[in-house]
Design a protein around this motif. Structure first.
Motif, PDB file in Angstrom:
ATOM      1  N   GLN A  46     -18.599  -3.322   9.904  1.00  0.00           N
ATOM      2  CA  GLN A  46     -17.272  -3.679   9.405  1.00  0.00           C
ATOM      3  C   GLN A  46     -16.377  -3.801  10.627  1.00  0.00           C
ATOM      4  OE1 GLN A  46     -15.424  -0.594   6.991  1.00  0.00           O
ATOM      5  NE2 GLN A  46     -14.258  -2.111   5.829  1.00  0.00           N
ATOM      6  N   PHE A  47     -15.445  -4.749  10.579  1.00  0.00           N
ATOM      7  CA  PHE A  47     -14.542  -4.889  11.713  1.00  0.00           C
ATOM      8  C   PHE A  47     -13.121  -5.069  11.234  1.00  0.00           C
ATOM      9  CE2 PHE A  47     -16.145  -9.035  10.689  1.00  0.00           C
ATOM     10  CZ  PHE A  47     -15.197  -9.979  11.057  1.00  0.00           C
ATOM     11  N   ARG A  48     -12.218  -4.788  12.142  1.00  0.00           N
ATOM     12  CA  ARG A  48     -10.793  -4.837  11.813  1.00  0.00           C
ATOM     13  C   ARG A  48     -10.019  -5.429  12.977  1.00  0.00           C
ATOM     14  NH1 ARG A  48      -8.704   0.406  10.082  1.00  0.00           N
ATOM     15  NH2 ARG A  48      -6.687  -0.488  10.556  1.00  0.00           N
ATOM     16  N   CYS A  49      -8.942  -6.121  12.649  1.00  0.00           N
ATOM     17  CA  CYS A  49      -8.030  -6.655  13.649  1.00  0.00           C
ATOM     18  C   CYS A  49      -6.840  -5.724  13.723  1.00  0.00           C
ATOM     19  CB  CYS A  49      -7.585  -8.069  13.261  1.00  0.00           C
ATOM     20  SG  CYS A  49      -6.412  -8.780  14.430  1.00  0.00           S
ATOM     21  N   ASP A  50      -6.610  -5.154  14.894  1.00  0.00           N
ATOM     22  CA  ASP A  50      -5.530  -4.195  15.075  1.00  0.00           C
ATOM     23  C   ASP A  50      -4.319  -4.790  15.785  1.00  0.00           C
ATOM     24  OD1 ASP A  50      -7.052  -2.172  13.880  1.00  0.00           O
ATOM     25  OD2 ASP A  50      -7.937  -1.576  15.780  1.00  0.00           O
ATOM     26  N   VAL A  74      -8.720  -6.187   7.589  1.00  0.00           N
ATOM     27  CA  VAL A  74      -9.972  -5.428   7.669  1.00  0.00           C
ATOM     28  C   VAL A  74     -11.019  -6.171   6.847  1.00  0.00           C
ATOM     29  CG1 VAL A  74     -11.124  -3.228   7.175  1.00  0.00           C
ATOM     30  CG2 VAL A  74      -8.725  -3.244   7.918  1.00  0.00           C
ATOM     31  N   SER A  75     -12.187  -6.390   7.422  1.00  0.00           N
ATOM     32  CA  SER A  75     -13.266  -7.077   6.715  1.00  0.00           C
ATOM     33  C   SER A  75     -13.903  -6.159   5.671  1.00  0.00           C
ATOM     34  CB  SER A  75     -14.345  -7.536   7.703  1.00  0.00           C
ATOM     35  OG  SER A  75     -15.119  -6.429   8.140  1.00  0.00           O
ATOM     36  N   LYS A  76     -14.693  -6.755   4.795  1.00  0.00           N
ATOM     37  CA  LYS A  76     -15.566  -5.979   3.920  1.00  0.00           C
ATOM     38  C   LYS A  76     -16.728  -5.489   4.771  1.00  0.00           C
ATOM     39  CE  LYS A  76     -14.604  -8.936  -0.016  1.00  0.00           C
ATOM     40  NZ  LYS A  76     -15.154 -10.022  -0.850  1.00  0.00           N
ATOM     41  N   ALA A  77     -17.301  -4.363   4.426  1.00  0.00           N
ATOM     42  CA  ALA A  77     -18.498  -3.869   5.121  1.00  0.00           C
ATOM     43  C   ALA A  77     -19.713  -4.568   4.517  1.00  0.00           C
ATOM     44  CB  ALA A  77     -18.612  -2.365   4.971  1.00  0.00           C
ATOM     45  N   VAL A  78     -20.591  -5.055   5.388  1.00  0.00           N
ATOM     46  CA  VAL A  78     -21.793  -5.760   4.944  1.00  0.00           C
ATOM     47  C   VAL A  78     -22.983  -5.359   5.812  1.00  0.00           C
ATOM     48  CG1 VAL A  78     -20.521  -7.771   4.053  1.00  0.00           C
ATOM     49  CG2 VAL A  78     -21.362  -7.783   6.410  1.00  0.00           C
ATOM     50  N   ALA A  79     -24.166  -5.783   5.381  1.00  0.00           N
ATOM     51  CA  ALA A  79     -25.394  -5.684   6.171  1.00  0.00           C
ATOM     52  C   ALA A  79     -26.173  -6.969   5.924  1.00  0.00           C
ATOM     53  CB  ALA A  79     -26.217  -4.462   5.768  1.00  0.00           C
ATOM     54  N   GLU A 101     -22.862  -6.466   0.398  1.00  0.00           N
ATOM     55  CA  GLU A 101     -21.800  -5.483   0.627  1.00  0.00           C
ATOM     56  C   GLU A 101     -22.356  -4.067   0.633  1.00  0.00           C
ATOM     57  OE1 GLU A 101     -17.961  -5.768  -1.287  1.00  0.00           O
ATOM     58  OE2 GLU A 101     -18.325  -7.900  -1.686  1.00  0.00           O
ATOM     59  N   VAL A 102     -21.785  -3.256   1.509  1.00  0.00           N
ATOM     60  CA  VAL A 102     -22.141  -1.844   1.631  1.00  0.00           C
ATOM     61  C   VAL A 102     -20.846  -1.043   1.707  1.00  0.00           C
ATOM     62  CG1 VAL A 102     -24.344  -2.333   2.792  1.00  0.00           C
ATOM     63  CG2 VAL A 102     -22.274  -1.964   4.157  1.00  0.00           C
ATOM     64  N   GLU A 103     -20.965   0.265   1.646  1.00  0.00           N
ATOM     65  CA  GLU A 103     -19.794   1.113   1.815  1.00  0.00           C
ATOM     66  C   GLU A 103     -19.441   1.176   3.293  1.00  0.00           C
ATOM     67  OE1 GLU A 103     -18.375   5.697   1.056  1.00  0.00           O
ATOM     68  OE2 GLU A 103     -19.997   4.873  -0.160  1.00  0.00           O
ATOM     69  N   GLY A 104     -18.177   0.898   3.586  1.00  0.00           N
ATOM     70  CA  GLY A 104     -17.693   0.946   4.965  1.00  0.00           C
ATOM     71  C   GLY A 104     -16.876   2.190   5.228  1.00  0.00           C
ATOM     72  N   ILE A 105     -16.144   2.159   6.327  1.00  0.00           N
ATOM     73  CA  ILE A 105     -15.321   3.321   6.668  1.00  0.00           C
ATOM     74  C   ILE A 105     -13.820   3.043   6.501  1.00  0.00           C
ATOM     75  CG2 ILE A 105     -17.033   4.296   8.204  1.00  0.00           C
ATOM     76  CD1 ILE A 105     -15.259   3.293  10.544  1.00  0.00           C
ATOM     77  N   TRP A 106     -13.449   1.745   6.408  1.00  0.00           N
ATOM     78  CA  TRP A 106     -12.054   1.371   6.205  1.00  0.00           C
ATOM     79  C   TRP A 106     -11.919   0.642   4.883  1.00  0.00           C
ATOM     80  CZ3 TRP A 106     -13.781  -0.776  11.239  1.00  0.00           C
ATOM     81  CH2 TRP A 106     -13.554   0.110  12.300  1.00  0.00           C
ATOM     82  N   GLN A 107     -10.736   0.699   4.290  1.00  0.00           N
ATOM     83  CA  GLN A 107     -10.450  -0.046   3.069  1.00  0.00           C
ATOM     84  C   GLN A 107     -10.279  -1.525   3.427  1.00  0.00           C
ATOM     85  OE1 GLN A 107     -10.446   1.159  -0.061  1.00  0.00           O
ATOM     86  NE2 GLN A 107     -10.113  -0.915  -0.766  1.00  0.00           N
ATOM     87  N   PRO A 108     -11.125  -2.429   2.876  1.00  0.00           N
ATOM     88  CA  PRO A 108     -10.957  -3.856   3.206  1.00  0.00           C
ATOM     89  C   PRO A 108      -9.652  -4.413   2.649  1.00  0.00           C
ATOM     90  CG  PRO A 108     -12.826  -3.498   1.709  1.00  0.00           C
ATOM     91  CD  PRO A 108     -12.226  -2.167   1.998  1.00  0.00           C
ATOM     92  N   GLY A 161      -9.341  -5.170  18.311  1.00  0.00           N
ATOM     93  CA  GLY A 161      -9.706  -4.511  17.076  1.00  0.00           C
ATOM     94  C   GLY A 161     -10.817  -3.511  17.301  1.00  0.00           C
ATOM     95  N   ARG A 162     -11.502  -3.180  16.217  1.00  0.00           N
ATOM     96  CA  ARG A 162     -12.599  -2.227  16.275  1.00  0.00           C
ATOM     97  C   ARG A 162     -13.754  -2.742  15.424  1.00  0.00           C
ATOM     98  NH1 ARG A 162      -9.133   2.774  14.428  1.00  0.00           N
ATOM     99  NH2 ARG A 162      -7.648   1.127  13.993  1.00  0.00           N
ATOM    100  N   MET A 163     -14.965  -2.381  15.829  1.00  0.00           N
ATOM    101  CA  MET A 163     -16.188  -2.725  15.092  1.00  0.00           C
ATOM    102  C   MET A 163     -16.940  -1.441  14.815  1.00  0.00           C
ATOM    103  SD  MET A 163     -18.447  -4.978  13.868  1.00  0.00           S
ATOM    104  CE  MET A 163     -18.305  -6.612  14.567  1.00  0.00           C
ATOM    105  N   TRP A 164     -17.246  -1.206  13.539  1.00  0.00           N
ATOM    106  CA  TRP A 164     -18.069  -0.072  13.122  1.00  0.00           C
ATOM    107  C   TRP A 164     -19.467  -0.594  12.833  1.00  0.00           C
ATOM    108  CZ3 TRP A 164     -20.023   0.276   7.966  1.00  0.00           C
ATOM    109  CH2 TRP A 164     -20.749   1.440   7.705  1.00  0.00           C
ATOM    110  N   ARG A 165     -20.477   0.137  13.348  1.00  0.00           N
ATOM    111  CA  ARG A 165     -21.879  -0.204  13.076  1.00  0.00           C
ATOM    112  C   ARG A 165     -22.648   1.068  12.778  1.00  0.00           C
ATOM    113  NH1 ARG A 165     -23.109  -3.149  18.607  1.00  0.00           N
ATOM    114  NH2 ARG A 165     -21.618  -1.564  19.220  1.00  0.00           N
TER     115      ARG A 165
END
Length: 130
Positions: free
Chosen positions: A94-98, A44-49, A121-128, A64-68
């Motif tokens: 933030q994105f993740r490889c599932d 899981v990546s770090k959340a960024v902007a 870095e910003v607050e994401g929805i998954w733990q990096p 995977g999934r991408m949160w925006r």
């Protein structure tokens, strides 16, 4: 005079992105740059902007999934080969490889990627995992 550039992608990453993914730098023009991003299996990546750039990503391999999130707009999308997404300036993502294979994408950055201070870095929805 026009310069024609040609580059073969490197086997090893050139840098680590601020989000923790591996980056292989491709080509750049005055208006945009291109890179190959790879996130290892089950990572899981770090959340960024981004402060000033916008991006378009095209997924080549993996699942995977991408949160925006930008303002009140927020979504999570499934990403896999053939999916293309946009990341407007200021979007938190933030994105993740599932999967058990890397999640890989080509990203176009407009204007070209300026420097490491572009992303924050910003607050994401998954733990990096990085």
């Amino acid at each position: 005079m026009t310069n024609f550039d040609t580059k073969i992608i490197g086997q090893d990453p050139d840098v680590t992105a601020p989000d923790g993914s591996d980056v292989r730098i491709l080509l750049q023009t005055a208006r945009g740059s291109m890179a190959h991003f790879s996130l290892a299996p089950r990572q899981v990546s770090k959340a960024v902007a981004h402060k000033t750039i916008e991006e378009i990503w095209y997924f080549l391999r993996g699942r995977g999934r991408m949160w925006r999130r930008l303002g009140a707009a927020e979504e999570i999308v499934e990403v896999f080969p053939g999916v293309s997404i946009t990341i407007p300036t200021g979007t938190r993502f933030q994105f993740r490889c599932d999967a058990d294979e890397p999640l890989e994408a080509i990203g176009i950055t407009m204007p070209p990627w300026p420097n490491a201070e572009e992303a924050f870095e910003v607050e994401g929805i998954w733990q990096p995992t990085h």
